[in-house]
Motif scaffolding. Structure first.
Motif: not given
Length: 120
Positions: A5-16
């Protein structure tokens, strides 16, 4: 049967930064998990799945050139978990990220993965 089970992804700005986790469960104990070389893979829309980082049972790591110096793979065998620390993210890192065994003979069914989206 082993589940990942994978987790932790999301939407982030470049450089984040993001930190992904992958936890194994089912018919795998700590000893067997520790012996497995594990990898983080990613698949971008319209592209094939690629291996981006790997870690052996002895914690030797390797990375695809495009993520070297930005991504760090690690493992906590007691938790049967593999991590991927991703820094200085770029829009081209956008993909669904998966973990699995490096050895195809030990590979389990691919999980849902975790979506990473990097905006410019």
């Amino acid at each position: 049967q082993v589940q990942l089970v994978e987790s932790g992804g999301g939407l982030v700005q470049a450089g984040g930064s993001l930190r992904l986790s992958c936890t194994a469960s089912g018919t795998i104990n700590i000893i067997n998990f520790r012996l497995r070389a594990m990898g983080w893979y990613r698949q971008a829309p319209g592209k094939q799945r690629e291996l981006v980082a790997s870690i052996t049972s002895g914690s030797i790591t390797d990375y695809v050139d495009s993520v070297k110096g930005r991504f760090t793979i690690s493992r906590d065998n007691a938790k049967k978990t593999v991590y991927l620390q991703m820094n200085s993210l770029k829009p081209e890192d956008t993909a669904v990220y998966y973990c699995n065994s490096i050895d195809p003979r030990l590979r389990t069914d691919w999980g849902q993965g975790t979506q990473v989206t990097v905006s410019s």
